[in-house]
Design a protein around this motif. Structure first.
Motif, PDB file in Angstrom:
ATOM      1  N   GLU B 399       0.830  -1.214   0.000  1.00 15.67           N
ATOM      2  CA  GLU B 399       0.000   0.000   0.000  1.00 15.67           C
ATOM      3  C   GLU B 399       0.863   1.262   0.000  1.00 15.67           C
ATOM      4  OE1 GLU B 399      -3.085   0.300  -0.538  1.00 15.67           O
ATOM      5  OE2 GLU B 399      -3.626  -1.825  -0.404  1.00 15.67           O
ATOM      6  N   ILE B 402       2.055   1.688  -3.468  1.00 15.73           N
ATOM      7  CA  ILE B 402       0.969   2.132  -4.363  1.00 15.73           C
ATOM      8  C   ILE B 402       0.698   3.615  -4.158  1.00 15.73           C
ATOM      9  CG2 ILE B 402      -1.529   1.915  -4.782  1.00 15.73           C
ATOM     10  CD1 ILE B 402      -1.165  -1.141  -4.215  1.00 15.73           C
ATOM     11  N   ASP B 428      -0.824  -2.880  -8.920  1.00 11.88           N
ATOM     12  CA  ASP B 428      -2.192  -3.405  -8.793  1.00 11.88           C
ATOM     13  C   ASP B 428      -2.210  -4.904  -9.072  1.00 11.88           C
ATOM     14  OD1 ASP B 428      -3.187  -0.973  -8.112  1.00 11.88           O
ATOM     15  OD2 ASP B 428      -3.948  -0.469 -10.125  1.00 11.88           O
ATOM     16  N   LYS B 431      -0.861  -6.677  -6.113  1.00 14.15           N
ATOM     17  CA  LYS B 431      -1.818  -6.680  -5.003  1.00 14.15           C
ATOM     18  C   LYS B 431      -2.929  -7.705  -5.231  1.00 14.15           C
ATOM     19  CE  LYS B 431      -4.876  -3.589  -2.466  1.00 14.15           C
ATOM     20  NZ  LYS B 431      -5.512  -2.270  -2.454  1.00 14.15           N
ATOM     21  N   ASN B 432      -3.360  -7.828  -6.487  1.00  8.38           N
ATOM     22  CA  ASN B 432      -4.453  -8.749  -6.800  1.00  8.38           C
ATOM     23  C   ASN B 432      -3.972 -10.162  -7.113  1.00  8.38           C
ATOM     24  OD1 ASN B 432      -6.352  -6.681  -6.531  1.00  8.38           O
ATOM     25  ND2 ASN B 432      -5.934  -5.974  -8.628  1.00  8.38           N
TER      26      ASN B 432
END
Lengths: 285, 760
Positions: B399, B402, B428, B431-432
């Motif tokens: 985070e 990001i 992203d 993260k996913n």
């Protein structure tokens, strides 16, 4: 440089005597050929012993198993009797080199190279293995822990060669194991190598134990005090710590590119505890 | 952005060099032989630092079987100035001294003389007969010790560039560089939280499986043929011409198949020596390095010692970033300190940045490029500090990244403003990813880090030759170190609309294709790819012209579609499509051979960003780290050949894991390298590695016809810091010095236990 491939022990010994100290025995060649290429060895005579039947066979005898000195690690790994009785020694041997090396390298060669870090040697010491030697004065036997005298040096006399390694028949409820510490998972040289062979009674109490320790002194050695510390115990923490301390005390390592004195000494204790537990598990099963 | 659909680009086709390599037919550098060839061997200094008072080669020359002996006296000295050699700006004074020592030996393994003899045994014997009178000098290995006052000085002529008043000071610091953005005072004043820490890395070798090898054959009229393993045959030609006082057209260099380079085969070592020995002996000379020579005498990557300081607001906005980095160049100036400084904070959008770097010489082999040179070193410090900041802020490590990620419009501290970049998309995807969504097992730690590389363009030439049966030879001058032949053929197949298997890509020698800058900087699929597309389009124009001629229509009335010439519309006439093969077979009747050529300087390379996730377990008693899981995410623009792209991502990770955990040079107190083989220079083996899961992100580069960015360098940037971050997660211990080897980690764990016990 002369290459000879005798088919009898007598001939092999005679060739070595003729070479007058400049002869080298070739079994798998995984140490010798590397030394030749690096210019570290320059023998007049190379005596290939792979044509001598006695050196190339594994024989189950009434009181144990006899492994020919030039039998390769792969053959040891595939031998059911050996796997059943001395799995720790098989593990140790199979840690030597790569698959390709396994098809060549022998336990006899591992002994004769006399590296303090040889993987099979602490396991052989733990197992109480005896070495059979043949030379101009005939046959003699000695314990594995008495074979190497210094890094790269053995007490083989001129014209002598190892013929076989005899592993005793283990008592009921015995087990052995070997672990080594290397930064990589394989293709590496032990920073510490440690073998334990032990016997339990029906209550799970250790009745006999031998500890072989490598890579922490000029030669691999039998750590009698460590084995003694385990006898009479059920491998409780206190006994294990006493044995570990005995291993640490036995260490006389150097600082080199492969490890520090401090680290090697610490790891000797760590491995003792881990290996003893594996050996006991095998003994109990 | 609209998804383009391709027939060939993006598919996983068999590699053109595959059959040769799996059957052992491929010829690598050492596989080339000439009739009458001599064996060349190099004598190397056993001293880390020594004046060479004299070299007596008379006994070696007198040995039967010795055909030539050379020292630096056989090559002209070079001026102390930057000069172009194969489009690389180099200091030829340094280069000539690196290939063969002159007044001084500057590292253990430094070449001091060479012989050519009829056999290897004689050549070795001859080396032993060469008498070098050395005056051994104090040496310095470590970068911070080399900077310290009173350190042994390597070069009397060296002065620190870009520092006022440095003209009179003897030094090992070749240059100071600085990049600034914003206002640091203002940045620090906004910061609620500040992290400051020192980090070091060790030099690591590229570890290519194939040692350097070269065969030189010279003729009495001054022509030279050279076969060698290189990433840049034109650069080898340029270097050799300069070092030996020759014209480039006299030297024809043929690159062999290459057994790994990673940047390390962008310079010369034995190549000019083989040429000189061949000239002296009148016979071909082959020089193949042993592995020991590779370690002692060829370039590793630079290491660095650095101080990183970061400031952030409470909500995790990074407002100030400072880096001071000293990089070791080895024996001659030229550490990749520029790229290290520029890459350091390139992943982030930070208003106030100050980066200072130093290029420092010490008594070790001169560094050579290694995948993203400089960037992994800076990332080790910066990405470790980012996690320390996250810990202090109580924020998730991903985070925080990001929140501060560089985006379109971010102005970098080294100048450019980013457009069309994939940093945010990459984060992203990380993260996913299934990996990041999976909870850790007990005892495990998870680490994340990001990385950046510019990627470059530069000069490329390519040719497309249409054969009489309609098959195509695709010629480039870019050695294939990462799958470029397959990628170039895929782009050509896409353009031509013919089967990939109808296209045979080759890498040509310096006399058979125009100039190509070396394979490096992740440039080939981008830049040579552009040249290939242009060359193929030129051939297509010719194919259309031939169809127009056969149909007796204007060329504008002919289009190229699905591998055929077709009328542009129904008003052109009723013509059946003409296939490539049909046009090719009649080429002689319609105007002669059909070829296309292109040469260009590729502009607009797309910056590359990556993120990696590692889960590790630590053996608390031995300090041994097991990498349990790894996911590597990267924006590659477009994956022309996804297998190769994944291979590049995985390969970079493997090398990074070695760099993180075990690889280092071990010197004794005499400055001699002790671990000159793979047994004790511990690169990972297969069983040390987890399955490395690649996630390809595609944000197309608008400057390339197929959207290509570079791929090969970014993946080695994050691993060290990501693994350090994972270890911190598993143990609570922050490692600051590479490698994080078992003895070091074990000692750190024990020290932490002692200090915990003292606190209780």
């Amino acid at each position: 440089m002369r290459y000879v491939a005798p088919s009898t022990l007598e001939e092999a010994s005679a060739f070595l005597v003729d070479a007058n100290g400049n002869g080298r025995v070739l079994a798998g060649g995984t140490d010798l050929l590397v030394q030749l290429r690096a210019g570290m060895a320059n023998p007049d005579t190379i005596v290939d012993v792979k044509h001598i039947d006695e050196l190339m066979t594994i024989k189950e005898e009434a009181d144990g198993i006899r492994i020919g000195a030039a039998v390769c690690g792969q053959a040891m790994g595939e031998h059911a009797g050996l796997n059943n009785t001395w799995p720790g020694l098989v593990e140790a041997t199979e840690l030597i080199g790569s698959t390709q090396v396994q098809g060549r390298a022998s336990a006899g060669g591992n002994l004769c190279n006399a590296s303090p870090a040889a993987d099979s040697v602490p396991a052989m010491i733990a197992a109480g293995a005896m070495i059979s030697v043949y030379g101009p004065d005939g046959h003699r036997e000695l314990a594995v822990e008495n074979f190497a005298t210094a890094p790269g040096k053995t007490n083989l006399k001129e014209g002598e060669l190892i013929t076989s390694i005899k592993l005793p028949k283990p008592a009921e409820h015995s087990g052995d194991a070997y672990l080594r510490m290397t930064p990589r998972t394989e293709m590496d040289i032990a920073i510490v190598g440690l073998g334990v062979a032990l016997t339990l009674d029906s209550e799970g109490t250790v009745t006999a134990a031998r500890v072989g320790l490598g890579a922490v002194a000029p030669t691999a050695m039998l750590v009698k005090e460590a084995g003694d510390a385990l006898v009479g115990s059920k491998l409780d923490d206190e006994a294990l710590e006493r044995a570990a301390e005995a291993c640490r005390k036995a260490c006389n390592p150097i600082n080199d590119k492969r490890g520090t004195i401090e680290y090697r000494t610490k790891i000797a204790g760590v491995l003792l505890k881990r290996v003893a537990k594996i050996a006991a598990e095998r003994a109990g099963s | 952005m609209a998804e383009k659909t391709y027939k060939w680009v993006g598919t996983r086709q068999p590699r053109p060099d595959g059959a040769d390599k799996v059957t052992g037919r491929a010829r690598f550098g050492a596989d080339f032989d000439m009739p009458g060839q001599l064996v060349g061997k190099v004598l190397r200094s056993p001293h880390a630092h020594a004046n060479i008072r004299s070299i007596d080669t008379s006994k070696a020359e007198a040995l039967p079987g010795v055909k030539a002996v050379m020292t630096s006296a056989d090559m002209p000295d070079m001026p102390d100035e930057m000069a172009p050699a194969g489009e690389v700006m180099v200091n030829l004074r340094d280069v000539t001294r690196n290939v063969m020592a002159r007044e001084k030996a500057l590292y253990d393994g430094h070449a001091v003389a060479a012989v050519a003899a009829t056999t290897e045994a004689i050549a070795r014997q001859a080396l032993a007969l060469i008498e070098v009178d050395y005056e051994v000098l104090p040496h310095v290995i470590d970068v911070d010790q080399a900077v310290a006052e009173g350190a042994p000085i390597l070069h009397e002529n060296l002065r620190t560039k870009n520092v006022d008043g440095a003209e009179d000071t003897l030094t090992n610091v070749a240059a100071r560089i600085q990049f600034t953005k914003g206002d640091m005072d203002s940045g620090w004043s906004q910061a609620d939280v500040v992290i400051e820490h020192a980090f070091t890395t060790k030099p690591v070798h590229q570890g290519y499986i194939e040692p350097h090898a070269a065969v030189a054959s010279t003729t009495e009229d001054g022509q030279v043929q050279l076969w060698c393993s290189t990433q840049g045959q034109f650069n080898v030609r340029g270097y050799c011409a300069k070092l030996l006082g020759m014209e480039t057209s006299q030297i024809r260099v043929t690159p062999s198949e290459i057994g790994g380079g990673f940047g390390g085969k962008t310079v010369v070592y034995g190549e000019p020596l083989a040429i000189k020995l061949s000239q002296k002996a009148g016979k071909p000379v082959k020089i193949v390095m042993t592995r020991e020579e590779v370690f002692r005498g060829s370039g590793p990557t630079a290491a660095g010692a650095m101080d990183v300081k970061l400031g952030a607001t409470k909500d995790g906005r990074i407002v100030a970033a400072d880096l001071n980095i000293r990089m070791q160049a080895g024996a001659f100036p030229g550490a990749p300190v520029g790229p290290a400084c520029m890459c350091s904070f390139a992943c982030y959008d930070i208003d106030n940045i100050n980066v200072v770097g130093f290029d420092v010489v010490s008594n070790r082999p001169k560094v050579a490029a290694y995948r993203a040179p400089g960037s992994p070193v800076a990332a080790w410090g910066v990405e470790s500090a980012i996690n320390m900041l996250a810990e202090k802020l109580g924020m998730d490590q991903l985070e925080l990244r990001i929140k501060n990620a560089a985006r379109e419009g971010t102005k970098t501290h080294y100048g450019p403003t980013f457009k069309d970049i994939g940093m945010a998309a990459t984060l992203d995807a990380a993260k996913n990813s299934p990996h990041y969504q999976t909870p850790l097992k007990p005892g495990q730690g998870r680490g994340v880090a990001v990385g950046f590389w510019f990627n470059i363009g530069m000069d490329s030439s390519a040719a497309c030759h249409v054969g009489e049966d309609g098959t195509v030879t695709l010629i480039s001058g870019s050695p294939d170190i990462g799958g470029s032949r397959a990628s170039l053929a895929l782009m050509a197949a896409e353009e031509l609309g013919v089967d990939y298997q109808k296209i045979r890509p080759i890498v040509a020698d310096t006399a058979s294709i125009g100039f190509n800058f070396l394979t490096g900087g992740s440039r080939v699929t981008f830049a040579t790819g552009m040249a290939v597309v242009q060359a193929v389009r030129e051939a297509i124009d010719e194919l259309r012209a031939r169809a127009a001629k056969l149909w007796e229509v204007d060329v504008e009335a002919v289009i190229w579609e699905d591998g055929c010439a077709k009328p542009a519309g129904s008003n052109v006439g009723d013509f059946e499509p003409l296939s490539l093969a049909e046009i090719a077979v009649n080429a002689g009747k319609t105007g002669g051979p059909i070829n296309g050529h292109a040469q260009l300087n590729a502009q607009g390379a797309g910056p590359g960003f990556g993120a990696q996730i590692y889960d590790v377990s630590v053996d608390q008693d031995t300090g041994h780290v097991t990498v349990d899981r790894c996911t590597v995410v990267q924006d590659v623009g477009t994956a022309i050949h996804p297998d190769y792209v994944e291979g590049q991502l995985q390969g970079g990770v493997v090398q990074g894991i070695g760099w993180a955990l075990n690889e280092e040079y071990i010197y004794n107190d005499k400055g001699q390298l002790e671990n000159t083989g793979f047994l004790d220079y511990r690169m990972p083996v297969a069983s040390d590695l987890p399955m490395i899961e690649p996630i390809i992100v595609e944000v197309p580069n608008p400057n390339h016809p197929y959207g290509v960015r570079g791929v090969g360098e970014v993946p080695i940037v994050p691993p060290m810091a990501a693994i350090g971050n994972a270890i911190a997660g598993a143990t609570g211990i922050r490692m600051t010095d590479l490698p994080m080897s078992p003895p070091k980690l074990s000692a750190a764990i024990d020290a932490a236990r002692v200090s915990e016990a003292a606190d209780d």
